[in-house]
Design an enzyme around this catalytic site. Structure first.
Site, mmCIF file in Angstrom:
data_model
loop_
_atom_site.group_PDB
_atom_site.id
_atom_site.type_symbol
_atom_site.label_atom_id
_atom_site.label_comp_id
_atom_site.label_asym_id
_atom_site.label_seq_id
_atom_site.Cartn_x
_atom_site.Cartn_y
_atom_site.Cartn_z
ATOM 1 N N ARG A 83 0.818 -1.237 0.000
ATOM 2 C CA ARG A 83 0.000 0.000 0.000
ATOM 3 C C ARG A 83 0.842 1.273 0.000
ATOM 4 O O ARG A 83 0.381 2.343 0.384
ATOM 5 C CB ARG A 83 -0.982 0.022 1.166
ATOM 6 C CG ARG A 83 -1.925 -1.143 1.154
ATOM 7 C CD ARG A 83 -3.230 -0.836 1.844
ATOM 8 N NE ARG A 83 -4.141 -1.953 1.682
ATOM 9 C CZ ARG A 83 -4.201 -2.988 2.505
ATOM 10 N NH1 ARG A 83 -3.438 -3.026 3.565
ATOM 11 N NH2 ARG A 83 -5.045 -3.965 2.260
ATOM 12 N N LYS A 110 2.395 11.232 -11.214
ATOM 13 C CA LYS A 110 1.666 10.261 -12.029
ATOM 14 C C LYS A 110 2.538 9.021 -12.179
ATOM 15 O O LYS A 110 3.707 9.122 -12.531
ATOM 16 C CB LYS A 110 1.358 10.827 -13.417
ATOM 17 C CG LYS A 110 0.146 11.733 -13.449
ATOM 18 C CD LYS A 110 -0.212 12.066 -14.889
ATOM 19 C CE LYS A 110 -1.425 12.982 -14.943
ATOM 20 N NZ LYS A 110 -1.711 13.428 -16.319
ATOM 21 N N GLU A 141 8.400 18.832 -24.967
ATOM 22 C CA GLU A 141 7.679 19.177 -23.721
ATOM 23 C C GLU A 141 8.096 20.565 -23.221
ATOM 24 O O GLU A 141 7.284 21.303 -22.685
ATOM 25 C CB GLU A 141 7.942 18.142 -22.620
ATOM 26 C CG GLU A 141 7.250 16.797 -22.819
ATOM 27 C CD GLU A 141 5.746 16.805 -22.513
ATOM 28 O OE1 GLU A 141 5.229 17.799 -21.977
ATOM 29 O OE2 GLU A 141 5.093 15.804 -22.866
ATOM 30 N N LYS A 157 5.327 23.176 -13.566
ATOM 31 C CA LYS A 157 4.572 21.942 -13.326
ATOM 32 C C LYS A 157 4.098 21.873 -11.878
ATOM 33 O O LYS A 157 2.954 21.523 -11.599
ATOM 34 C CB LYS A 157 5.429 20.714 -13.678
ATOM 35 C CG LYS A 157 4.686 19.423 -13.399
ATOM 36 C CD LYS A 157 4.801 18.406 -14.460
ATOM 37 C CE LYS A 157 3.804 17.269 -14.202
ATOM 38 N NZ LYS A 157 4.091 16.095 -14.968
ATOM 39 N N GLU A 195 -5.883 16.091 -11.676
ATOM 40 C CA GLU A 195 -6.298 16.445 -13.040
ATOM 41 C C GLU A 195 -7.811 16.540 -13.207
ATOM 42 O O GLU A 195 -8.396 15.978 -14.127
ATOM 43 C CB GLU A 195 -5.713 15.424 -14.036
ATOM 44 C CG GLU A 195 -5.666 15.972 -15.458
ATOM 45 C CD GLU A 195 -4.897 15.072 -16.411
ATOM 46 O OE1 GLU A 195 -3.747 14.709 -16.107
ATOM 47 O OE2 GLU A 195 -5.460 14.759 -17.461
ATOM 48 N N ARG A 228 -4.899 20.926 -14.226
ATOM 49 C CA ARG A 228 -3.802 20.058 -14.673
ATOM 50 C C ARG A 228 -3.967 19.634 -16.135
ATOM 51 O O ARG A 228 -2.999 19.253 -16.789
ATOM 52 C CB ARG A 228 -3.679 18.836 -13.751
ATOM 53 C CG ARG A 228 -2.432 18.025 -14.039
ATOM 54 C CD ARG A 228 -2.096 17.013 -12.962
ATOM 55 N NE ARG A 228 -0.883 16.298 -13.298
ATOM 56 C CZ ARG A 228 -0.159 15.571 -12.462
ATOM 57 N NH1 ARG A 228 -0.526 15.483 -11.202
ATOM 58 N NH2 ARG A 228 0.924 14.944 -12.856
ATOM 59 N N ASN A 240 -1.638 18.985 -20.829
ATOM 60 C CA ASN A 240 -1.846 18.136 -22.004
ATOM 61 C C ASN A 240 -1.932 18.944 -23.293
ATOM 62 O O ASN A 240 -2.444 18.446 -24.306
ATOM 63 C CB ASN A 240 -3.116 17.296 -21.820
ATOM 64 C CG ASN A 240 -2.935 16.276 -20.715
ATOM 65 O OD1 ASN A 240 -1.891 15.640 -20.613
ATOM 66 N ND2 ASN A 240 -3.927 16.153 -19.856
ATOM 67 N N HIS A 269 -1.347 17.274 -26.526
ATOM 68 C CA HIS A 269 -1.348 15.830 -26.265
ATOM 69 C C HIS A 269 -2.572 15.095 -26.818
ATOM 70 O O HIS A 269 -2.494 13.894 -27.053
ATOM 71 C CB HIS A 269 -1.234 15.557 -24.765
ATOM 72 C CG HIS A 269 0.156 15.767 -24.228
ATOM 73 N ND1 HIS A 269 0.822 16.963 -24.350
ATOM 74 C CD2 HIS A 269 1.017 14.939 -23.581
ATOM 75 C CE1 HIS A 269 2.018 16.857 -23.782
ATOM 76 N NE2 HIS A 269 2.154 15.638 -23.318
ATOM 77 N N HIS A 325 -1.195 12.103 -28.645
ATOM 78 C CA HIS A 325 -1.395 10.715 -28.202
ATOM 79 C C HIS A 325 -2.047 9.884 -29.305
ATOM 80 O O HIS A 325 -1.712 8.704 -29.482
ATOM 81 C CB HIS A 325 -2.277 10.671 -26.948
ATOM 82 C CG HIS A 325 -1.526 11.002 -25.691
ATOM 83 N ND1 HIS A 325 -2.142 11.410 -24.534
ATOM 84 C CD2 HIS A 325 -0.195 10.980 -25.416
ATOM 85 C CE1 HIS A 325 -1.227 11.628 -23.593
ATOM 86 N NE2 HIS A 325 -0.042 11.381 -24.098
ATOM 87 N N HIS A 364 7.443 10.811 -28.604
ATOM 88 C CA HIS A 364 6.375 11.546 -27.926
ATOM 89 C C HIS A 364 6.478 13.038 -28.262
ATOM 90 O O HIS A 364 5.480 13.693 -28.571
ATOM 91 C CB HIS A 364 6.495 11.311 -26.415
ATOM 92 C CG HIS A 364 5.480 12.043 -25.605
ATOM 93 N ND1 HIS A 364 4.126 11.772 -25.679
ATOM 94 C CD2 HIS A 364 5.616 13.061 -24.709
ATOM 95 C CE1 HIS A 364 3.481 12.583 -24.854
ATOM 96 N NE2 HIS A 364 4.357 13.381 -24.254
HETATM 97 N N1 GLY Z 1 2.287 14.718 -18.125
HETATM 98 C C1 GLY Z 1 1.195 15.493 -17.740
HETATM 99 C C2 GLY Z 1 0.929 15.484 -16.285
HETATM 100 O O1 GLY Z 1 1.767 15.099 -15.495
HETATM 101 O O2 GLY Z 1 -0.142 15.865 -15.905
#
Ligand code: GLY
Length: 360
Positions: A123, A145, A187, A236, A246, A250, A254, A257, A261, A274
């Site tokens: 956990r 993430k 990025e 960030k 998000e 957040r 993107n 993206h 994507h 990417h």
């Molecule tokens: N890569 C986008 C984020 O971390 O939200």
């Protein structure tokens, strides 16, 4: 040594992000500081192990902790359930407890899978991120993430799990090949276009900074790289502190993206990096924003001019119909509308939704 540390506060905990061109001794000491007294599972990329393994290990004060190493082959295809399970089994077999820790050394693949393992092992055990690619420094190692890929798509299984610390050694970036470096630059350029929407107190004007320091950046001048990583990480953090999961703000990270994507997925994650895919997504976003009157011609041309300076490899665009089908399946999609982040002013973006037929 200058120690630049940022302290994001998310999940009710605060942690340090150290950014520096550390000497190998200082770097080892900084890692040691984070893991002292623990058993450490190092998940390291094969390439990084080959290039730096002998320099990094043994760490300092080796008698104070035991290090176990799990070497992960490079490439997105290894960010899978099988390797995730192997990492967990390796930790279980070696008696890791909740008090121990995972140290991720590598690019986004290593950071994501090691982070997911750390967040689910008993956990949750401590995680220290040591990103070694530009992409991982400015994006994936910061913000919590974690993920693995599935047969149905990228990053579809994962968690939000903040690390105990992130240690960014700018010197790693010197050995990146051009392809890896450029994907990270994709990025970086993204941050320039979203900067004002990130809500930081200081406005650095990354668009101008990139234009003015372009030559130095392409020569990988250490101080320019360091400053750029500092700016991107600060942006960030500012976003993640406000919206860790998000739900709203957040989503601006993107930018480029949604389409990016879809391009990556359509081409099996093999044809384009990417960075190349999201750059194409940003170009589309500027054109779309201009088409619907969100931005004027001056900003569109200034933005496209900055992008073209970097000479990113052009994407051969699949038909919008094919991409739209993939974009509707994106995690960010909303029923049958497709969610895009579009520019609205210099360094500013907004979230927009479109039906498929509005994209042609
Ligand atoms: N890569 C986008 C984020 O971390 O939200």
């Amino acid at each position: 040594m200058t120690d630049y540390s940022l302290k994001p506060k998310v999940q009710e905990k605060q942690y340090n992000i150290y950014i520096d061109n550390f000497s190998i001794e200082d770097f080892k000491a900084k890692i040691t500081e984070q893991i002292r007294g623990k058993k450490v599972l190092v998940v390291i990329s094969k390439k990084v192990e080959k290039l730096y393994g002998e320099k990094i290990f043994p760490l300092c004060d080796d008698e104070k902790f035991t290090v176990y190493k799990f070497i992960l082959p490079d490439g997105e295809k290894h960010k899978n359930f099988k390797n995730y399970q192997k990492i967990l089994n390796f930790a279980l077999k070696n008696g890791f407890t909740r008090r121990d820790c995972i140290l991720a050394i590598g690019g986004g693949v290593v950071g994501d899978i090691a982070g997911f393992a750390a967040s689910t092992y008993m956990r949750g055990i401590d995680l220290v991120q040591v990103p070694t690619t530009l992409l991982a420094c400015v994006d994936s190692s910061v913000g919590g993430k974690t993920a693995i890929d599935t047969d149905f798509g990228k990053n579809l299984v994962g968690t939000f799990y903040q690390p105990k610390a992130v240690i960014i050694n700018i010197n790693f970036l010197q050995t990146l090949d051009e392809k890896q470096f450029k994907t990270g630059l994709g990025e970086v350029v993204k941050y320039a276009f979203i900067e004002k929407s990130c809500g930081t107190v200081e406005y650095e004007n990354l668009i101008n900074f990139l234009g003015e320091n372009f030559e130095k950046l392409m020569k990988k001048d250490v101080f320019t790289l360091k400053r750029i990583v500092e700016i991107c990480v600060a942006l960030k953090i500012s976003v993640v502190e406000k919206d860790e999961h998000e739900n709203d703000l957040r989503r601006i990270l993107n930018f480029g993206h949604t389409l990016g994507h879809a391009i990556e997925k359509y081409t099996g994650y093999k044809k384009y990096t990417h960075g190349e895919a999201i750059v194409q997504g940003m170009i589309f976003a500027f054109n779309q924003a201009y088409k619907i009157g969100l931005i004027d011609e001056n900003y569109k041309f200034a933005a496209l001019d900055l992008i073209s300076k970097f000479d990113f490899r052009a994407v051969k665009m699949p038909s919008m119909k094919k991409l739209a089908n993939l974009m509707r399946m994106d995690k960010k999609a909303n029923a049958d509308k497709i969610v895009f982040v579009l520019p609205k002013d210099f360094g500013q973006v907004q979230i927009c939704e479109f039906a498929t037929d509005e994209l042609y």
